[in-house]
Write a protein that holds these residues in place. Structure first.
Motif, PDB file in Angstrom:
ATOM      1  N   THR A 138      11.343  53.357  52.758  1.00 10.70           N
ATOM      2  CA  THR A 138      12.810  53.457  52.801  1.00 10.70           C
ATOM      3  C   THR A 138      13.349  52.897  54.112  1.00 10.70           C
ATOM      4  O   THR A 138      14.342  52.149  54.133  1.00 10.70           O
ATOM      5  N   ALA A 139      12.691  53.251  55.213  1.00 12.04           N
ATOM      6  CA  ALA A 139      13.119  52.748  56.519  1.00 12.04           C
ATOM      7  C   ALA A 139      12.987  51.234  56.591  1.00 12.04           C
ATOM      8  O   ALA A 139      13.843  50.544  57.158  1.00 12.04           O
ATOM      9  N   ALA A 140      11.926  50.697  55.991  1.00  6.78           N
ATOM     10  CA  ALA A 140      11.726  49.251  55.982  1.00  6.78           C
ATOM     11  C   ALA A 140      12.889  48.544  55.293  1.00  6.78           C
ATOM     12  O   ALA A 140      13.387  47.519  55.774  1.00  6.78           O
ATOM     13  N   LYS A 141      13.333  49.095  54.181  1.00  5.32           N
ATOM     14  CA  LYS A 141      14.446  48.501  53.436  1.00  5.32           C
ATOM     15  C   LYS A 141      15.739  48.560  54.240  1.00  5.32           C
ATOM     16  O   LYS A 141      16.488  47.584  54.311  1.00  5.32           O
ATOM     17  N   LYS A 142      16.008  49.704  54.850  1.00  6.86           N
ATOM     18  CA  LYS A 142      17.248  49.876  55.598  1.00  6.86           C
ATOM     19  C   LYS A 142      17.304  48.952  56.824  1.00  6.86           C
ATOM     20  O   LYS A 142      18.345  48.354  57.118  1.00  6.86           O
ATOM     21  N   LEU A 143      16.203  48.847  57.521  1.00  6.41           N
ATOM     22  CA  LEU A 143      16.176  47.986  58.703  1.00  6.41           C
ATOM     23  C   LEU A 143      16.369  46.520  58.327  1.00  6.41           C
ATOM     24  O   LEU A 143      17.121  45.786  58.980  1.00  6.41           O
ATOM     25  N   HIS A 144      15.706  46.099  57.259  1.00  2.00           N
ATOM     26  CA  HIS A 144      15.785  44.691  56.857  1.00  2.00           C
ATOM     27  C   HIS A 144      17.156  44.359  56.273  1.00  2.00           C
ATOM     28  O   HIS A 144      17.656  43.236  56.439  1.00  2.00           O
ATOM     29  N   GLU A 145      17.778  45.321  55.599  1.00  2.00           N
ATOM     30  CA  GLU A 145      19.130  45.108  55.075  1.00  2.00           C
ATOM     31  C   GLU A 145      20.139  45.031  56.215  1.00  2.00           C
ATOM     32  O   GLU A 145      21.087  44.231  56.170  1.00  2.00           O
ATOM     33  N   ALA A 146      19.930  45.845  57.255  1.00  2.00           N
ATOM     34  CA  ALA A 146      20.852  45.840  58.394  1.00  2.00           C
ATOM     35  C   ALA A 146      20.723  44.563  59.211  1.00  2.00           C
ATOM     36  O   ALA A 146      21.711  44.054  59.759  1.00  2.00           O
TER      37      ALA A 146
END
Length: 447
Positions: A189-197
């Motif tokens: 989940t953190a990977a997705k959020k960081l890459h989206e940001a």
């Protein structure tokens, strides 16, 4: 003395099979050094130190230079000749060639834990029990001690340890308001959020690496390797292996890991500028971050390794090596004196002071070690987390008796998941098949 589980490996017939895998000396030959594979006694050590002499040590670990100097100061009649014969595969090839030739064999050799079994089981190393090494099990944390213990013998002393932790860029996580993950599901989940940001930010880097993969499976509870004498089995369909493969597949599918090789200039740049936000890696990493990404000082922190089950506290080893005495060493007693000094005596403190991570429980529990504040990690007492990780490593992991070869073909098999779209589970299956095929060719019974 606490009795910890050891691998139950029957050596009858196994030495010949492993010797084929290593292309070492033929089985059934007499030990032409006259000393056998067993070590001597404590009295032999005292006599050897009084007599003095020269020992040759093949090792790449830089902190051993200071240890050798201190050892020579303490024992003026002794000369320690340090030789860097290469690292990893290069070092093992050189050692195998020397053993096979029967000449030029060092008195002491640095061998990583994953490779130790190949040399121990082929009877190429000295059993150190006679020197008193079997009384040192409480000296070390479980993971490293288990790694040097085979059958009823001790074939090396642990030099360092690599209990895993999560090194993360706090500045990046704070900037994007992403919590530090406590589980691997949260990690995805953190990977997705960081890459989206920020599309330039990846949770980590990975292009497929055998040591990282087996460490992750180890932590997940997988035990794919089973070895009993000449019988070998591999099963990457067990629960832990499957949990890792399916979780990591999510990161691969969504392009959430940077396709950057570790230890490259691009890797260090990513660690410096925040484009690589975490590393799940061994406790030896602080010195590498400090020297390789100095511009990020103060940005990074250390957290416990994310867990496969909420509330659990399980870790694994990633890296680490030992000092062993080849069977054909010409001065085993003096060699053992140095190995014990370096890995269980005063040399441990010297190495830790220069950045090594200890395998000894006394140092791991010492106040000075635990209270040390790392400027690089914003004044964090990171050793408290790393020492806890060392105690959370299950000690029932086994490597293959031909793990060096298995690791060498990883990228051609499981590594295809990162380059051709092959599912990671299929890649592991291909790695399993190729490894078993090799084992059968080398004389092992495959189950």
């Amino acid at each position: 003395m606490t009795n910890r589980p050891r691998r139950a490996l029957r050596r009858t017939g196994l030495a010949c099979a492993v010797a084929l895998a290593l292309t070492l000396t033929a089985c059934g030959s007499s030990d032409d050094d006259g000393g056998g594979s067993a070590g001597g006694s404590p009295s032999d050590i005292k006599a050897a130190l009084e007599k003095g002499g020269t020992i040759k040590v093949w090792a790449w670990e830089p902190t051993l230079k200071k240890v050798a100097e201190d050892f020579e100061d303490k024992y003026p009649k002794v000369k320690v000749e340090l030789v860097n014969s290469g690292t990893n595969t290069d070092a093992y090839t050189a050692l195998q060639n020397a053993i096979s030739a029967g000449s030029g064999v060092p008195d002491v050799a640095q061998i990583e834990y994953y490779a130790l079994g190949q040399f121990a089981l082929s009877e190429s190393l000295t059993d150190l029990s006679g020197f008193g090494a079997d009384e040192l099990d409480d000296t070390y944390s479980p993971g490293p001690w288990n790694a040097v213990s085979y059958d009823d013998g001790i074939f090396a002393l642990p030099m360092d340890a690599g209990p895993m932790a999560l090194f993360y860029n706090k500045k990046v996580f704070d900037k994007h308001g992403v919590p530090v993950p406590r589980t691997w599901d949260e990690y995805v989940t953190a990977a997705k959020k960081l890459h989206e940001a920020d599309p330039d930010v990846y949770i980590t880097n990975d292009i497929g690496e055998a040591g990282f993969t087996t460490s992750m499976i180890w932590q997940a509870g997988g035990r794919p390797y089973k070895v009993d004498g000449t019988k070998v089995s591999i099963d990457f369909t067990d629960e832990g292996s499957t949990a890792y493969a399916r979780t990591w597949q999510k990161l691969i599918d969504d392009d959430l890991v940077a396709p950057v090789p570790s230890w490259s200039e691009e890797w260090y740049k990513g660690l410096s500028d925040g484009n690589i936000a975490t590393l799940a890696i061994g406790a030896w990493m602080p010195a590498n971050l400090t020297s390789g990404a100095p511009g990020a000082s103060g940005d990074w922190r250390v957290a416990p390794l994310p867990q496969w089950k909420p509330g659990a506290s399980v870790s694994a080893e990633n890296g680490g090596s030992s000092l062993a005495i080849p069977r054909k060493s010409g001065n085993k007693a003096l060699a053992y004196a140095f190995v014990e000094y370096a890995n269980a005596g005063d040399g441990v403190k010297s190495r830790v002071a220069e950045g090594a991570f200890p395998a000894t429980t006394a140092i791991l529990k010492s106040k000075d070690f635990l209270d040390r504040k790392y400027e690089y990690f914003g004044g964090q007492q990171a050793n408290k987390i790393l020492a806890q990780s060392a105690g959370d490593v299950p000690d029932d992991w086994s490597y293959l008796p031909f793990q060096v070869y298995a690791n060498s073909i990883f990228n051609d098999k499981a590594g295809k998941a990162y380059s051709t779209g092959t599912p990671l589970e299929q890649g592991l299956a291909d790695w399993q098949e190729a490894s078993l095929k090799y084992g059968k060719e080398q004389g092992f019974t495959i189950e």
